[in-house]
Design a protein around this motif. Structure first.
Motif, PDB file in Angstrom:
ATOM      1  N   PRO A 310       0.813  -1.231   0.000  1.00 21.16           N
ATOM      2  CA  PRO A 310       0.000   0.000   0.000  1.00 21.16           C
ATOM      3  C   PRO A 310       0.837   1.266   0.000  1.00 21.16           C
ATOM      4  O   PRO A 310       0.424   2.291  -0.530  1.00 21.16           O
ATOM      5  N   SER A 311       2.019   1.211   0.597  1.00 18.73           N
ATOM      6  CA  SER A 311       2.862   2.400   0.689  1.00 18.73           C
ATOM      7  C   SER A 311       3.801   2.559  -0.492  1.00 18.73           C
ATOM      8  O   SER A 311       4.656   3.439  -0.495  1.00 18.73           O
ATOM      9  N   GLU A 312       3.668   1.713  -1.496  1.00 14.16           N
ATOM     10  CA  GLU A 312       4.588   1.737  -2.631  1.00 14.16           C
ATOM     11  C   GLU A 312       4.476   3.064  -3.367  1.00 14.16           C
ATOM     12  O   GLU A 312       3.383   3.586  -3.587  1.00 14.16           O
ATOM     13  N   GLU A 313       5.634   3.601  -3.765  1.00 15.15           N
ATOM     14  CA  GLU A 313       5.659   4.935  -4.386  1.00 15.15           C
ATOM     15  C   GLU A 313       5.410   4.859  -5.891  1.00 15.15           C
ATOM     16  O   GLU A 313       6.220   5.267  -6.705  1.00 15.15           O
ATOM     17  N   LEU A 318      -1.675   3.445 -10.673  1.00 13.23           N
ATOM     18  CA  LEU A 318      -3.084   3.094 -10.542  1.00 13.23           C
ATOM     19  C   LEU A 318      -3.904   3.728 -11.668  1.00 13.23           C
ATOM     20  O   LEU A 318      -4.813   3.106 -12.226  1.00 13.23           O
ATOM     21  N   LEU A 319      -3.565   4.975 -12.013  1.00 14.65           N
ATOM     22  CA  LEU A 319      -4.253   5.629 -13.116  1.00 14.65           C
ATOM     23  C   LEU A 319      -3.911   4.979 -14.453  1.00 14.65           C
ATOM     24  O   LEU A 319      -4.773   4.822 -15.327  1.00 14.65           O
ATOM     25  N   VAL A 320      -2.651   4.591 -14.595  1.00 16.82           N
ATOM     26  CA  VAL A 320      -2.218   3.944 -15.833  1.00 16.82           C
ATOM     27  C   VAL A 320      -2.931   2.609 -16.014  1.00 16.82           C
ATOM     28  O   VAL A 320      -3.423   2.286 -17.100  1.00 16.82           O
ATOM     29  N   VAL A 321      -2.995   1.831 -14.921  1.00 16.95           N
ATOM     30  CA  VAL A 321      -3.670   0.530 -14.994  1.00 16.95           C
ATOM     31  C   VAL A 321      -5.155   0.719 -15.266  1.00 16.95           C
ATOM     32  O   VAL A 321      -5.768  -0.035 -16.038  1.00 16.95           O
TER      33      VAL A 321
END
Length: 406
Positions: A310-313, A318-321
Motif C-alpha cells: 500500500p505504501s509503494e511509491e 493506478l491511473l495507468v492501470v
C-alpha cells in the motif's frame, strides 16, 4: 468489375524509404548495444546480460529464416554471391543487412539506371516483401521484449531519463509501424488488391498501438513484483500459442523442421499481438485470441494490484492501470471500425466495384505480382497473402504454378 491495378512502381521515394529503413535498423542495433553497456556501467550486469541475450536470440532466429529463404528461392532470384559467403554473412549475423544493401543496389538500378523491364520492378518487390517480413520478425523477437524490459527497469527504479522515455515511445511506434508495413506489403503483392488509404492506414496503425501498449504494460507490472514469474509465464503462454499455431496446420516453409522455427517465431508474436496463420474467416479465431489475451493481461494486472504494498511509491500506476482496459477496448473498437467502414473492400463496394480476391463471384482469377515466368514467385508472400487477405474459394481455384491463371 474493377480494372486491374498496375503493379506499384519502385521510384526515388521508395528508394529513400528503403535507405531510411536500413539506417534505422543499424541505429536500433547500435542503441541496443549502448543501452546494454549502460546497464553494465551502472552496476546491473544482469540487465545487460538479459538485454544482450534477447538481442542475440532475435538475431539468430531472423538470420536463420533469412538463410532458409535464400536457399529455397529460385536460383535466378538469388544474389550473385557465392553460397559460402552468404552462409558466413548469416553466421556473423549480417544476413539481414546484406539483404537491405542488396535491395538498395537493385533499387538504385531500377530508379537511376533506366531499368524499365517489368521483371526488374518485380524483382525489387520480391526483395522488399522478404525484408518487410524479416523486419516484423525482428521487431517482435527483439524490440517488444526489450521494450518490456525497459519499462520494467523504469518502474523498478521509479526514474525515467529522457533517453528512456524517448526510447519507449519510439519502440511502441516502431512495433505498430512494422505491422502496418507488413500488411501494406501483403496487399501490394496481390495484383487486384486495392491499397490502403491514408485514413485506413492511420486507423490500422492506431488499433495495433492501442492493443499492444496494455499487453506490454501488464507483463512489465507483473515482472515488477515477480521477475522470475515472467520466466514461467512466457514459456507457458508461448507453448499454448505454439500448439495453437501447429493445430492450424501452417505450410509456410519448405520442409517440416524449418516450419517449426516459423511456428515458434509466430508464437512469440502472438504473445504480444494478433497474427493470422490459417486461411478462411478469422472472426472466431480472433475472438478466441483477444479474449484469451484480455483475460491473461487482466490477471497479470490484478496480480500486481494484489501483491503491491500500500505504501509503494507508484501512485500514478493506478491511473495507468485504470486506463489500460479502455485503451485495449478502444483498440478493438478501432479494429471493428476499420473492417466495417474503412477496409478497402468497403470503399470499393460503395463505388459499385469489388476487390476481386475477396469477392464471392467473378469470372476472372486473381493475379499475384509475380515474374513473367510462373515459377519465379515469392511463395512465402503468396502463402501469407492467401492467409491474411482471406481469398475466396473461387479465387483459389485459379492458382496455377505459384501464379494465378488469367
Amino acid at each position: 468489375m474493377s480494372p486491374r491495378a498496375a503493379p506499384p512502381r519502385f521510384g526515388p521515394l521508395q528508394l529513400a524509404l528503403a535507405a531510411a529503413g536500413t539506417a534505422a535498423a543499424t541505429l536500433d542495433l547500435c542503441m541496443d548495444g549502448w543501452v546494454a553497456a549502460e546497464y553494465a556501467r551502472r552496476g546491473h550486469p544482469g540487465w545487460a546480460a538479459l538485454s544482450l541475450s534477447l538481442l542475440a536470440a532475435a538475431s539468430a532466429a531472423a538470420q536463420a529464416c533469412s538463410w532458409l529463404w535464400l536457399r529455397s528461392d529460385p536460383p535466378a532470384l538469388r544474389p550473385a554471391v557465392p553460397a559460402p559467403l552468404l552462409a558466413a554473412l548469416h553466421l556473423l549475423q549480417l544476413g539481414f543487412f546484406f539483404r537491405c544493401l542488396y535491395a538498395l543496389k537493385v533499387g538504385w538500378r531500377v530508379c537511376w539506371a533506366k531499368a524499365e523491364e517489368e521483371d526488374e520492378q518485380r524483382h525489387m518487390a520480391f526483395l522488399s516483401h522478404d525484408i518487410s517480413m524479416l523486419r516484423l520478425f525482428e521487431t517482435f523477437l527483439e524490440n517488444t521484449p526489450q521494450l518490456t524490459l525497459l519499462l520494467y527497469i523504469v518502474l523498478r527504479t521509479n526514474k525515467a531519463e529522457l533517453s528512456q522515455g524517448l526510447g519507449m515511445v519510439t519502440a511502441f511506434l516502431c512495433v505498430s509501424w512494422s505491422l502496418l508495413d507488413y500488411h501494406q506489403s501483403l496487399r501490394s503483392f496481390v495484383q487486384d488488391k486495392y491499397e490502403l488509404s491514408l485514413g485506413s492506414s492511420i486507423v490500422y496503425f492506431l488499433w495495433n498501438l492501442f492493443l499492444i501498449c496494455p499487453r506490454i504494460l501488464a507483463v512489465a507490472l507483473f515482472a515488477l513484483l515477480w521477475p522470475y514469474g515472467v520466466a514461467v509465464h512466457f514459456p507457458l503462454v508461448w507453448l499454448a500459442m505454439f500448439l495453437w499455431v501447429s493445430l492450424q496446420g501452417t505450410d509456410f516453409m519448405e520442409s517440416p523442421c524449418p516450419e517449426q522455427l516459423y511456428r515458434a517465431v509466430v508464437a512469440v508474436i502472438l504473445y504480444f499481438s494478433w497474427f493470422n496463420v490459417a486461411r478462411g474467416r478469422t472472426l472466431y479465431r480472433s475472438i478466441i485470441y483477444h479474449s484469451f489475451i484480455l483475460l491473461d493481461s487482466s490477471l497479470l494486472a490484478l496480480a500486481w494490484l494484489w501483491g503491491r504494498a500500500p505504501s509503494e511509491e507508484h501512485p500514478y500506476l493506478l491511473l495507468v492501470v485504470a486506463a489500460a482496459l479502455p485503451c485495449y477496448l478502444l483498440g478493438l473498437g478501432l479494429r471493428v471500425t476499420y473492417y466495417k467502414w474503412l477496409h478497402p473492400n468497403v470503399q470499393v463496394q460503395k463505388e459499385g466495384r469489388y476487390d476481386e480476391v475477396d469477392a464471392s463471384g467473378g469470372e476472372d482469377g486473381i493475379e499475384f505480382r509475380s515474374f513473367l515466368e510462373p515459377d519465379l514467385v515469392n511463395r512465402r508472400m503468396q502463402y501469407l497473402a492467401q492467409t491474411h487477405l482471406s481469398l475466396s474459394q473461387l479465387a483459389q481455384q485459379h492458382f496455377l504454378n505459384g501464379a494465378a491463371a488469367v
